[in-house]
Design a protein around this motif. Sequence first.
Motif, PDB file in Angstrom:
ATOM      1  N   CYS A 193       0.967  -1.178   0.122  1.00 32.33           N
ATOM      2  CA  CYS A 193       0.015   0.151  -0.072  1.00 32.33           C
ATOM      3  C   CYS A 193       0.737   1.175   0.068  1.00 32.33           C
ATOM      4  O   CYS A 193       1.828   1.326   0.681  1.00 32.33           O
ATOM      5  CB  CYS A 193      -1.063  -0.057   1.114  1.00 32.33           C
ATOM      6  N   ILE A 194       0.479   2.213  -0.882  1.00 29.13           N
ATOM      7  CA  ILE A 194       1.330   3.265  -0.937  1.00 29.13           C
ATOM      8  C   ILE A 194       1.177   4.212   0.344  1.00 29.13           C
ATOM      9  O   ILE A 194       0.014   4.068   1.024  1.00 29.13           O
ATOM     10  CB  ILE A 194       0.867   4.108  -2.117  1.00 29.13           C
ATOM     11  N   MET A 195       2.058   4.630   0.992  1.00 23.86           N
ATOM     12  CA  MET A 195       2.094   5.309   2.211  1.00 23.86           C
ATOM     13  C   MET A 195       0.934   6.568   2.513  1.00 23.86           C
ATOM     14  O   MET A 195       0.267   6.752   3.240  1.00 23.86           O
ATOM     15  CB  MET A 195       3.542   5.837   2.791  1.00 23.86           C
ATOM     16  N   ASP A 196       0.863   7.255   1.189  1.00 22.66           N
ATOM     17  CA  ASP A 196      -0.079   8.387   1.197  1.00 22.66           C
ATOM     18  C   ASP A 196      -1.401   7.967   1.350  1.00 22.66           C
ATOM     19  O   ASP A 196      -2.432   8.614   1.822  1.00 22.66           O
ATOM     20  CB  ASP A 196      -0.023   9.101  -0.256  1.00 22.66           C
ATOM     21  N   GLU A 197      -1.853   6.693   1.364  1.00 23.95           N
ATOM     22  CA  GLU A 197      -3.135   6.267   1.271  1.00 23.95           C
ATOM     23  C   GLU A 197      -3.321   5.428   2.770  1.00 23.95           C
ATOM     24  O   GLU A 197      -4.546   4.497   2.693  1.00 23.95           O
ATOM     25  CB  GLU A 197      -3.567   5.523   0.077  1.00 23.95           C
ATOM     26  N   MET A 198      -2.345   5.283   3.597  1.00 21.77           N
ATOM     27  CA  MET A 198      -2.367   4.529   4.591  1.00 21.77           C
ATOM     28  C   MET A 198      -3.556   4.961   5.599  1.00 21.77           C
ATOM     29  O   MET A 198      -4.531   4.027   5.954  1.00 21.77           O
ATOM     30  CB  MET A 198      -1.367   4.508   5.428  1.00 21.77           C
ATOM     31  N   GLY A 199      -3.874   6.142   5.631  1.00 22.01           N
ATOM     32  CA  GLY A 199      -4.876   6.710   6.530  1.00 22.01           C
ATOM     33  C   GLY A 199      -6.239   6.277   5.831  1.00 22.01           C
ATOM     34  O   GLY A 199      -7.063   5.787   6.511  1.00 22.01           O
ATOM     35  N   ALA A 200      -6.455   5.911   4.701  1.00 26.07           N
ATOM     36  CA  ALA A 200      -7.733   5.827   3.822  1.00 26.07           C
ATOM     37  C   ALA A 200      -8.068   4.243   3.884  1.00 26.07           C
ATOM     38  O   ALA A 200      -9.001   3.898   4.372  1.00 26.07           O
ATOM     39  CB  ALA A 200      -7.641   6.008   2.385  1.00 26.07           C
ATOM     40  N   ALA A 201      -6.848   3.656   4.075  1.00 21.89           N
ATOM     41  CA  ALA A 201      -6.802   2.183   4.254  1.00 21.89           C
ATOM     42  C   ALA A 201      -7.360   2.016   5.639  1.00 21.89           C
ATOM     43  O   ALA A 201      -8.144   0.818   6.022  1.00 21.89           O
ATOM     44  CB  ALA A 201      -5.719   1.511   4.013  1.00 21.89           C
ATOM     45  N   LEU A 202      -6.983   2.619   6.668  1.00 27.80           N
ATOM     46  CA  LEU A 202      -7.256   2.242   7.989  1.00 27.80           C
ATOM     47  C   LEU A 202      -8.778   2.958   8.132  1.00 27.80           C
ATOM     48  O   LEU A 202      -9.531   2.176   9.064  1.00 27.80           O
ATOM     49  CB  LEU A 202      -6.269   3.089   8.939  1.00 27.80           C
ATOM     50  N   ASP A 203      -9.217   3.948   7.770  1.00 28.27           N
ATOM     51  CA  ASP A 203     -10.532   4.371   7.914  1.00 28.27           C
ATOM     52  C   ASP A 203     -11.534   3.400   7.309  1.00 28.27           C
ATOM     53  O   ASP A 203     -12.555   3.235   7.575  1.00 28.27           O
ATOM     54  CB  ASP A 203     -10.584   5.740   6.930  1.00 28.27           C
TER      55      ASP A 203
END
Length: 215
Positions: free
Chosen positions: A117-127
């Motif tokens: 997973c691209i780091m920039d999208e980690m927050g979205a993945a967790l949400d």
Amino acid sequence: MHKHTKRWTAFAMAMTLILMLLTGCGAQPAPSVVSSSAAPSSGGASTVDGEQVVRMWTFLDPEADNGRSKALKQMIETFESENPGIKIVVETQDWEQMTPKFFAAHAAGNAPDIIWCIMDEMGAALDLGALEPLENLFLKDWTEEEIADIDDSFFNFGVRDGKHYQITHSRNYMAMYYRADLFEEKGLEVPKTWDEFIEVCQALTEPQPDTEIYG
């Protein structure tokens, strides 16, 4: 959680620890290896010819002729030889589309077991609740010394409620460089805010006989 889960996440752990030593993806934001929450909750990996299949999405092709691909292929072969009955299937993805495609697969209920997973999208993945805490998988079996060995800002990226969801393997650092001689010549201080940064850039921008200096 199914019995095979610990075994395939052990592969993710081994793969991640080795890939930490490899280079990143050019100028792209750094990817992280994470375990999809779909694997344990959906009844486990599928079975083909008596083998449990673990699906991994990555931008690498294990059959390609480059160092990272060869390393990934060797790790898969080693893992499969040490864990009979488990088959690692790599589904190579386009780097730019891999993470959004993972989000769509998660929503559809057919996400892979391991995802880069691209780091920039980690927050979205967790949400989205798309990732499984590593404490539920292999971290619970690690010693304090083993955890301390990787306990840094990258390991703690995206921690929620004390749980870790990824291990970064491509570490990209970003920094700004400046001409100390030009700063000294114009009596400028290194900026600490964006407003100061703009002021410094404006002060450094000036025409020259042969070229233009842009701050």
